[in-house]
Design an enzyme around this catalytic site. Structure first.
Site, PDB file in Angstrom:
ATOM      1  N   CYS A  50       2.349   8.148  70.474  1.00 20.71           N
ATOM      2  CA  CYS A  50       3.078   9.409  70.266  1.00 20.71           C
ATOM      3  C   CYS A  50       2.260  10.602  70.762  1.00 20.71           C
ATOM      4  CB  CYS A  50       3.390   9.576  68.782  1.00 20.71           C
ATOM      5  SG  CYS A  50       4.044  11.186  68.353  1.00 20.71           S
ATOM      6  N   CYS A  54       1.234  12.880  67.484  1.00 27.89           N
ATOM      7  CA  CYS A  54       0.400  12.406  66.375  1.00 27.89           C
ATOM      8  C   CYS A  54      -1.025  12.975  66.477  1.00 27.89           C
ATOM      9  CB  CYS A  54       0.341  10.875  66.363  1.00 27.89           C
ATOM     10  SG  CYS A  54       1.711  10.106  65.462  1.00 27.89           S
ATOM     11  N   HIS A  85       3.921  10.451  61.354  1.00 20.84           N
ATOM     12  CA  HIS A  85       4.916  10.136  62.383  1.00 20.84           C
ATOM     13  C   HIS A  85       6.251   9.687  61.785  1.00 20.84           C
ATOM     14  CE1 HIS A  85       6.016   8.843  66.473  1.00 20.84           C
ATOM     15  NE2 HIS A  85       6.563   7.788  65.911  1.00 20.84           N
ATOM     16  N   ASN A 132      15.416  20.286  67.070  1.00 27.01           N
ATOM     17  CA  ASN A 132      16.366  19.270  67.535  1.00 27.01           C
ATOM     18  C   ASN A 132      15.973  17.991  66.837  1.00 27.01           C
ATOM     19  OD1 ASN A 132      17.774  20.754  69.424  1.00 27.01           O
ATOM     20  ND2 ASN A 132      16.327  20.264  71.060  1.00 27.01           N
ATOM     21  N   GLY A 165      19.142  14.756  71.826  1.00 26.47           N
ATOM     22  CA  GLY A 165      18.232  14.809  72.964  1.00 26.47           C
ATOM     23  C   GLY A 165      16.791  15.031  72.550  1.00 26.47           C
ATOM     24  N   CYS A 166      16.510  14.793  71.273  1.00 27.31           N
ATOM     25  CA  CYS A 166      15.144  14.982  70.795  1.00 27.31           C
ATOM     26  C   CYS A 166      14.240  13.928  71.425  1.00 27.31           C
ATOM     27  CB  CYS A 166      15.109  14.879  69.282  1.00 27.31           C
ATOM     28  SG  CYS A 166      13.463  15.065  68.605  1.00 27.31           S
ATOM     29  N   SER A 167      13.081  14.396  71.918  1.00 24.07           N
ATOM     30  CA  SER A 167      12.248  13.528  72.737  1.00 24.07           C
ATOM     31  C   SER A 167      11.294  12.659  71.933  1.00 24.07           C
ATOM     32  CB  SER A 167      11.431  14.395  73.697  1.00 24.07           C
ATOM     33  OG  SER A 167      10.635  15.302  72.950  1.00 24.07           O
ATOM     34  N   HIS A 190       8.595  11.981  65.979  1.00 27.94           N
ATOM     35  CA  HIS A 190       7.598  12.693  65.164  1.00 27.94           C
ATOM     36  C   HIS A 190       8.210  14.011  64.676  1.00 27.94           C
ATOM     37  CE1 HIS A 190       3.265  13.091  64.120  1.00 27.94           C
ATOM     38  NE2 HIS A 190       3.741  14.284  63.809  1.00 27.94           N
ATOM     39  N   HIS A 206       9.090  17.465  64.236  1.00 27.87           N
ATOM     40  CA  HIS A 206       8.629  18.672  64.914  1.00 27.87           C
ATOM     41  C   HIS A 206       9.785  19.602  65.223  1.00 27.87           C
ATOM     42  CE1 HIS A 206      10.178  16.359  68.305  1.00 27.87           C
ATOM     43  NE2 HIS A 206      10.252  17.494  68.981  1.00 27.87           N
ATOM     44  N   GLN A 246      10.557  23.661  67.432  1.00 23.68           N
ATOM     45  CA  GLN A 246      10.068  24.473  68.545  1.00 23.68           C
ATOM     46  C   GLN A 246      10.265  25.955  68.254  1.00 23.68           C
ATOM     47  OE1 GLN A 246      10.962  23.322  72.589  1.00 23.68           O
ATOM     48  NE2 GLN A 246      12.036  21.491  71.896  1.00 23.68           N
ATOM     49  N   HIS A 267      21.442  28.200  60.939  1.00 20.16           N
ATOM     50  CA  HIS A 267      22.596  27.379  61.301  1.00 20.16           C
ATOM     51  C   HIS A 267      22.157  25.927  61.405  1.00 20.16           C
ATOM     52  CE1 HIS A 267      25.149  30.773  62.649  1.00 20.16           C
ATOM     53  NE2 HIS A 267      24.031  31.299  63.113  1.00 20.16           N
ATOM     54  N   LYS A 302      30.850  13.750  67.622  1.00 23.22           N
ATOM     55  CA  LYS A 302      31.822  14.677  68.201  1.00 23.22           C
ATOM     56  C   LYS A 302      31.304  15.150  69.556  1.00 23.22           C
ATOM     57  CE  LYS A 302      33.753  19.287  67.626  1.00 23.22           C
ATOM     58  NZ  LYS A 302      35.157  18.946  67.887  1.00 23.22           N
TER      59      LYS A 302
HETATM   60  P1  H2U Z   1      12.362  18.246  71.488  1.00 28.52           P
HETATM   61  O1  H2U Z   1      12.076  19.080  70.266  1.00 28.52           O
HETATM   62  O2  H2U Z   1      13.741  18.479  72.035  1.00 28.52           O
HETATM   63  O3  H2U Z   1      12.054  16.817  71.259  1.00 28.52           O
HETATM   64  O4  H2U Z   1      11.315  18.722  72.594  1.00 28.52           O
HETATM   65  C1  H2U Z   1       9.945  18.530  72.409  1.00 28.52           C
HETATM   66  C2  H2U Z   1       9.177  19.561  73.187  1.00 28.52           C
HETATM   67  O5  H2U Z   1       7.803  19.193  73.174  1.00 28.52           O
HETATM   68  C3  H2U Z   1       9.590  19.647  74.637  1.00 28.52           C
HETATM   69  O6  H2U Z   1       9.961  20.991  74.904  1.00 28.52           O
HETATM   70  C4  H2U Z   1       7.219  19.463  74.404  1.00 28.52           C
HETATM   71  C5  H2U Z   1       8.337  19.259  75.423  1.00 28.52           C
HETATM   72  O7  H2U Z   1       8.155  20.100  76.528  1.00 28.52           O
HETATM   73  N1  H2U Z   1       6.082  18.553  74.602  1.00 28.52           N
HETATM   74  C6  H2U Z   1       4.855  19.082  74.951  1.00 28.52           C
HETATM   75  O8  H2U Z   1       4.723  20.292  75.093  1.00 28.52           O
HETATM   76  N2  H2U Z   1       3.793  18.249  75.095  1.00 28.52           N
HETATM   77  C7  H2U Z   1       3.865  16.893  74.950  1.00 28.52           C
HETATM   78  O9  H2U Z   1       2.883  16.223  75.084  1.00 28.52           O
HETATM   79  C8  H2U Z   1       5.137  16.256  74.573  1.00 28.52           C
HETATM   80  C9  H2U Z   1       6.317  17.160  74.429  1.00 28.52           C
HETATM   81 ZN    ZN Z   2       3.777  10.775  66.024  1.00 33.15          ZN
END
Ligand code: H2U
Ligand code: ZN
Length: 353
Positions: A56, A59, A122, A160, A166-168, A171, A173, A175, A308, A321
């Site tokens: 991750c 982490c 995590h 997100n 679309g959360c990457s 963990h 987190h 933004q 929201h 949806k």
């Molecule tokens: P999400 O909250 O949609 O998952 O986006 C995660 C953000 O984390 C994304 O904008 C940033 C990505 O650019 N990121 C970093 O800055 N460094 C990393 O090592 C992983 C993800």
């Molecule tokens: Zn993690």
């Protein structure tokens, strides 16, 4: 005539509702909500996550994407500059260009993007964290807003959550994107709250809270300071609005006790979300508060801080949806009414108490 009776004739038939914050209409088709519930209640792939994942990027102690930066061994929350920021804080033109009768307009913008890890663990999510740990996140949201609002007009805190959004990374987190100009949603809310304040001499959202407390039909849960409701104009099936019962314009201006009660209601109501389809509930959430900072001399008396929550799920953990078709070409549409959604969420919230 009571407020609810005024709406009586509309309850079971298609009608439009107005969102006074955005100044936009939506279509409600309640009869479609009565379609049989062919309830797929299957749980998400219940893959158990480890407390620490060596792969991750978020982490503690791990290298981030790109491999150069290593996260500290943080023990509570952790903020860092987004490695793939959508905005730059310098080096971009800060002028505007407009030509061909305004058909082509470009505006310079500067800003900063940050990532906030809510916890070193995590495997957690906000509702799985303790109230004390969530309180730490509230403090971080507040201090980040305070700091960034010295430099930027708008500070957008958001999360997100879940692959559906679309959360990457799983963990926990969120933004922050801070920018020199107000984004569309902020601009609409600013203008509409200003207009209401000018006309009625009180804030749009405090008036709305009073009215919702009278009607009660859309309230999910509340404590002494905060209220969670499905707004009268909700577009997403289980969309909610988290509102203060007191006058406040920015998250950085919350008192110690208001932060405590906020952490409490977040824990409670996000747990309710999770129990709806027995799944870690995906959503995009974010805070909206007055632009700028308390010392900038701009009158923001028309603003009320609020959050929201926009969850995509509809009938089950799997049925989402989509905002497509009529919604892209006409206007947003929903089937179950906000009142029906609030009934379900309220019953779950009560059961969890
Ligand atoms: P999400 O909250 O949609 O998952 O986006 C995660 C953000 O984390 C994304 O904008 C940033 C990505 O650019 N990121 C970093 O800055 N460094 C990393 O090592 C992983 C993800
Ligand atoms: Zn993690």
């Amino acid at each position: 005539m009571g407020e609810m009776e005024r709406l009586d004739g509309f309850c079971d038939v298609p009608h439009r509702r107005f969102n006074p914050l955005r100044g936009e209409w939506l279509l409600v088709s309640p009869h479609r909500g009565k379609r049989p519930w062919n309830g797929d209640v299957s749980k998400e792939d219940s893959e158990v996550k480890p407390a620490y994942d060596p792969k991750c990027y978020l982490c503690p102690g791990n290298a981030r994407a790109g491999g150069e930066i290593v996260n500290p061994k943080y023990e509570s929350t952790f903020v860092f500059k987004n490695d793939f920021s959508a905005l730059f804080d310098d080096g971009t033109p800060q002028t505007s260009v407009e030509f061909a009768d305004g058909l082509f307009r470009v505006q310079g913008v500067k800003g900063e993007c940050r990532v906030i890890c809510f916890s070193p663990r995590h495997d957690l999510t906000l509702p799985k964290m303790s109230v004390e740990e969530i309180r730490g996140v509230v403090d971080l949201w507040a201090s980040q807003t305070e700091e960034l609002s010295q430099k930027y007009r708008w500070v957008q805190i958001f999360e997100n959550k879940g692959q559906e959004m679309g959360c990457s990374s799983p963990h926990p987190h969120g933004q922050i994107w801070a920018s020199s100009s107000l984004p569309n949603e902020a601009l609409k809310e600013d203008e509409n709250q200003k207009e209401f304040f000018k006309k009625h001499g009180r804030t749009l959202l405090s008036t709305y809270v009073e009215e919702e407390c009278r009607q009660e039909t859309r309230i999910v849960t509340q404590n002494e300071d905060w209220l969670v409701l499905v707004p009268f104009w909700a577009v997403w099936p289980y969309e909610t609005l988290l509102l203060p019962k007191f006058d406040v314009q920015r998250i950085s201006e919350l008192s110690t006790t208001q932060r405590d009660t906020l952490a409490q209601i977040l824990k409670e109501f996000l747990g309710t979300y999770d129990s709806l389809f027995d799944v870690s509930f995906p959503y995009s959430m974010g805070w909206h508060g007055a632009p700028g900072n308390a010392a900038d001399g701009v009158d923001n008396a028309h603003w009320t801080l609020h959050a929201h929550f926009y969850p995509p799920l509809f009938r089950s953990a799997k049925v989402k949806k989509h905002m497509v078709g009529y919604e892209m070409l006409g206007e947003p549409q929903r089937d179950i009414t906000p009142e029906q959604a609030a009934d379900r969420l309220r019953a779950l919230a009560l059961a969890l108490k």
